[in-house]
Design a protein around this motif. Structure first.
Motif, mmCIF file in Angstrom:
data_model
loop_
_atom_site.group_PDB
_atom_site.id
_atom_site.type_symbol
_atom_site.label_atom_id
_atom_site.label_comp_id
_atom_site.label_asym_id
_atom_site.label_seq_id
_atom_site.Cartn_x
_atom_site.Cartn_y
_atom_site.Cartn_z
ATOM 1 N N TYR A 24 -4.798 54.595 64.483
ATOM 2 C CA TYR A 24 -5.693 55.712 64.813
ATOM 3 C C TYR A 24 -7.136 55.224 64.967
ATOM 4 C CZ TYR A 24 -2.339 59.520 64.441
ATOM 5 O OH TYR A 24 -1.288 60.388 64.675
ATOM 6 N N VAL A 25 -7.518 54.245 64.150
ATOM 7 C CA VAL A 25 -8.845 53.653 64.328
ATOM 8 C C VAL A 25 -8.921 52.927 65.668
ATOM 9 C CG1 VAL A 25 -10.455 51.899 63.459
ATOM 10 C CG2 VAL A 25 -9.294 53.433 61.863
ATOM 11 N N GLU A 26 -7.870 52.207 66.023
ATOM 12 C CA GLU A 26 -7.856 51.435 67.277
ATOM 13 C C GLU A 26 -7.990 52.323 68.500
ATOM 14 O OE1 GLU A 26 -4.945 48.398 69.810
ATOM 15 O OE2 GLU A 26 -4.539 48.782 67.692
ATOM 16 N N VAL A 27 -7.309 53.486 68.516
ATOM 17 C CA VAL A 27 -7.392 54.346 69.702
ATOM 18 C C VAL A 27 -8.784 54.952 69.871
ATOM 19 C CG1 VAL A 27 -4.933 54.904 69.660
ATOM 20 C CG2 VAL A 27 -6.551 56.441 68.525
ATOM 21 N N CYS A 28 -9.600 54.887 68.832
ATOM 22 C CA CYS A 28 -10.984 55.363 68.933
ATOM 23 C C CYS A 28 -11.899 54.354 69.617
ATOM 24 C CB CYS A 28 -11.533 55.688 67.548
ATOM 25 S SG CYS A 28 -10.772 57.112 66.763
ATOM 26 N N LYS A 29 -11.392 53.138 69.892
ATOM 27 C CA LYS A 29 -12.175 52.073 70.519
ATOM 28 C C LYS A 29 -13.509 51.870 69.793
ATOM 29 C CE LYS A 29 -10.174 52.818 75.118
ATOM 30 N NZ LYS A 29 -10.444 53.043 76.573
ATOM 31 N N PRO A 30 -13.469 51.374 68.556
ATOM 32 C CA PRO A 30 -14.685 51.271 67.733
ATOM 33 C C PRO A 30 -15.823 50.492 68.384
ATOM 34 C CG PRO A 30 -12.738 50.878 66.398
ATOM 35 C CD PRO A 30 -12.269 50.944 67.817
ATOM 36 N N LYS A 31 -15.521 49.417 69.125
ATOM 37 C CA LYS A 31 -16.590 48.628 69.752
ATOM 38 C C LYS A 31 -17.300 49.434 70.839
ATOM 39 C CE LYS A 31 -14.505 44.102 68.865
ATOM 40 N NZ LYS A 31 -13.955 42.862 69.488
ATOM 41 N N ALA A 73 -9.735 58.179 72.464
ATOM 42 C CA ALA A 73 -8.369 58.482 72.033
ATOM 43 C C ALA A 73 -7.585 59.168 73.149
ATOM 44 C CB ALA A 73 -8.403 59.365 70.786
ATOM 45 N N PHE A 74 -8.235 60.095 73.843
ATOM 46 C CA PHE A 74 -7.563 60.768 74.957
ATOM 47 C C PHE A 74 -7.223 59.768 76.056
ATOM 48 C CE2 PHE A 74 -7.238 63.425 78.759
ATOM 49 C CZ PHE A 74 -6.387 64.422 78.305
ATOM 50 N N ASN A 75 -8.095 58.807 76.273
ATOM 51 C CA ASN A 75 -7.831 57.758 77.254
ATOM 52 C C ASN A 75 -6.572 56.984 76.901
ATOM 53 O OD1 ASN A 75 -8.394 54.596 77.855
ATOM 54 N ND2 ASN A 75 -9.223 55.852 79.522
ATOM 55 N N HIS A 76 -6.397 56.665 75.623
ATOM 56 C CA HIS A 76 -5.177 55.978 75.175
ATOM 57 C C HIS A 76 -3.937 56.814 75.456
ATOM 58 C CE1 HIS A 76 -6.051 52.274 72.760
ATOM 59 N NE2 HIS A 76 -7.283 52.729 72.902
ATOM 60 N N ALA A 108 -7.310 63.509 69.333
ATOM 61 C CA ALA A 108 -8.498 63.540 70.187
ATOM 62 C C ALA A 108 -9.135 64.928 70.186
ATOM 63 C CB ALA A 108 -8.142 63.117 71.608
ATOM 64 N N CYS A 109 -8.317 65.957 70.239
ATOM 65 C CA CYS A 109 -8.833 67.333 70.219
ATOM 66 C C CYS A 109 -9.518 67.654 68.899
ATOM 67 C CB CYS A 109 -7.697 68.321 70.478
ATOM 68 S SG CYS A 109 -7.033 68.262 72.159
ATOM 69 N N ILE A 110 -8.958 67.147 67.801
ATOM 70 C CA ILE A 110 -9.570 67.359 66.482
ATOM 71 C C ILE A 110 -10.927 66.665 66.422
ATOM 72 C CG2 ILE A 110 -9.359 66.832 64.019
ATOM 73 C CD1 ILE A 110 -6.300 67.156 64.368
ATOM 74 N N LEU A 111 -10.996 65.441 66.938
ATOM 75 C CA LEU A 111 -12.260 64.718 66.952
ATOM 76 C C LEU A 111 -13.303 65.454 67.795
ATOM 77 C CD1 LEU A 111 -11.041 61.020 67.409
ATOM 78 C CD2 LEU A 111 -12.001 62.034 65.333
ATOM 79 N N ALA A 112 -12.881 65.947 68.960
ATOM 80 C CA ALA A 112 -13.806 66.671 69.838
ATOM 81 C C ALA A 112 -14.310 67.941 69.174
ATOM 82 C CB ALA A 112 -13.117 66.989 71.165
ATOM 83 N N ALA A 113 -13.392 68.654 68.513
ATOM 84 C CA ALA A 113 -13.788 69.877 67.813
ATOM 85 C C ALA A 113 -14.749 69.556 66.672
ATOM 86 C CB ALA A 113 -12.552 70.596 67.282
ATOM 87 N N TYR A 138 -15.439 62.048 80.818
ATOM 88 C CA TYR A 138 -14.773 60.750 80.687
ATOM 89 C C TYR A 138 -13.260 60.910 80.545
ATOM 90 C CZ TYR A 138 -13.118 56.400 78.655
ATOM 91 O OH TYR A 138 -12.395 55.256 78.397
ATOM 92 N N ALA A 139 -12.849 61.817 79.663
ATOM 93 C CA ALA A 139 -11.431 61.961 79.343
ATOM 94 C C ALA A 139 -10.626 62.570 80.475
ATOM 95 C CB ALA A 139 -11.265 62.808 78.077
ATOM 96 N N VAL A 140 -11.220 63.514 81.200
ATOM 97 C CA VAL A 140 -10.464 64.243 82.225
ATOM 98 C C VAL A 140 -10.896 63.837 83.639
ATOM 99 C CG1 VAL A 140 -9.836 66.513 83.131
ATOM 100 C CG2 VAL A 140 -10.129 66.189 80.668
ATOM 101 N N VAL A 141 -12.187 64.018 83.949
ATOM 102 C CA VAL A 141 -12.642 63.758 85.316
ATOM 103 C C VAL A 141 -12.444 62.296 85.696
ATOM 104 C CG1 VAL A 141 -14.611 63.850 86.893
ATOM 105 C CG2 VAL A 141 -14.294 65.655 85.197
ATOM 106 N N TYR A 142 -12.864 61.374 84.820
ATOM 107 C CA TYR A 142 -12.725 59.952 85.131
ATOM 108 C C TYR A 142 -11.289 59.461 84.932
ATOM 109 C CZ TYR A 142 -12.844 54.905 84.525
ATOM 110 O OH TYR A 142 -12.557 53.565 84.614
#
Length: 307
Positions: A24-31, A73-76, A108-113, A138-142
């Motif tokens: 779950y940390v990895e899908v957040c792309k920490p870098k 996360a949504f990108n993943h 991802a939705c929880i993080l956005a909220a 980023y998550a949808v349009v791109y």
């Protein structure tokens, strides 16, 4: 037959929990989130002559970071088909089956909220709105629309990635300032040469994944030319904070040095047949982004001390 002891019996569930938390940390792309938060924090400090109020600094940093993590996360979750084809992404948690795409989407939705809630509660509504718009862009349009549709995906979609310093500035002032748009312009011009350098290196993988990145659709030579064009544009854009008296000579010296280095790499990429240059250019582009914003911050500090 050997019976597992209590410690061994607990290691399995504990290990699985640890793997899931790490995933779950990895899908957040920490870098990536760290770079976004850094540019946003610089925007906060440039917005005021002194110290950013600590409550705003911490709340805005947390809210913007949560929004950036939500987009990552949504990108993943969405790009699992593409990720499965490409060597650098085929071991990502969703592709490898450690996490289900549905679970990551909910996460991802929880993080956005959480991002919106934090920014609305402790910062201001405009910052919350701009963060949500950037995350959605980023998550949808791109990710969903532009990336599989056009080789100009990163140019158009780069607007979302260029918003953090504007959002950081807005967190402090409650308004979009013209100077913050100069920071937007710098990141907007930086994004194409940054990603296209990587795309040249990974062009065969993008082709296999059927992603119309510029080196795949228009060839490497044309992409090198575009990298040079945008790098020169970036150098010009980076001078605008000095031209508009937003920043001083400390920043100007850093901007010229860093920009000259980037142009050197773009020219080398254009005229030298060296397979290592695309990734070296990509690596330098990351140094450039952190360097240019660090110069802005240091210059601002010196200007404040001189007043």
């Amino acid at each position: 037959m050997n019976m597992p002891n209590a410690e061994t019996a607990q290691a399995g569930p504990a290990g699985a929990l640890g793997r899931h938390l790490a995933a779950y940390v990895e899908v957040c792309k920490p870098k990536v989130v760290a770079a976004i938060v850094f540019t946003a924090v610089v925007g906060m400090f440039l917005a005021v002559p002194g110290m950013v109020p600590l409550d705003i600094l911490f709340a805005a940093t947390a809210g913007i970071g949560l929004g950036a993590a939500a987009g990552a996360a949504f990108n993943h979750a969405v790009e699992r088909r593409i990720d499965a084809v490409m060597a650098r992404t085929r071991n990502r948690p969703v592709v490898s089956g450690v996490l289900a795409s549905g679970s990551v989407t909910v996460f991802a939705c929880i993080l956005a909220a959480g991002s919106v809630a934090v920014l609305l509660t402790w910062v201001n509504w405009l910052t919350a709105a701009l963060t949500l718009i950037s995350t959605t862009a980023y998550a949808v349009v791109y990710t969903v629309w532009l990336k599989p549709a056009t080789p100009q995906n990163i140019v158009i979609g780069g607007a979302a990635g260029a918003m953090p310093p504007v959002i950081g500035w807005t967190a402090v002032t409650g308004a979009v300032d013209p100077h913050s748009l100069l920071l937007f312009l710098i990141i907007f011009a930086w994004t194409p040469p940054h990603f296209w350098a990587l795309a040249i290196h990974r062009r065969n993988e993008y082709a296999a994944a059927d992603v119309p990145m510029l080196p795949v659709t228009h060839g490497v030579a044309f992409t090198r030319l575009q990298i040079l064009f945008y790098t020169v544009l970036l150098l010009v854009a980076s001078l605008l904070p000095y031209v508009t008296r937003m920043s001083g000579v400390v920043y100007l010296a850093g901007a010229i040095a860093l920009g000259t280095g980037f142009v050197y790499y773009a020219l080398a990429l254009m005229f030298r047949d060296d397979a290592s240059l695309p990734m070296r250019t990509f690596g330098y582009s990351i140094i450039y982004l952190f360097g240019i914003f660090a110069c802005l911050l240091v210059d601002h500090h010196f200007q404040v001390k001189m007043v």
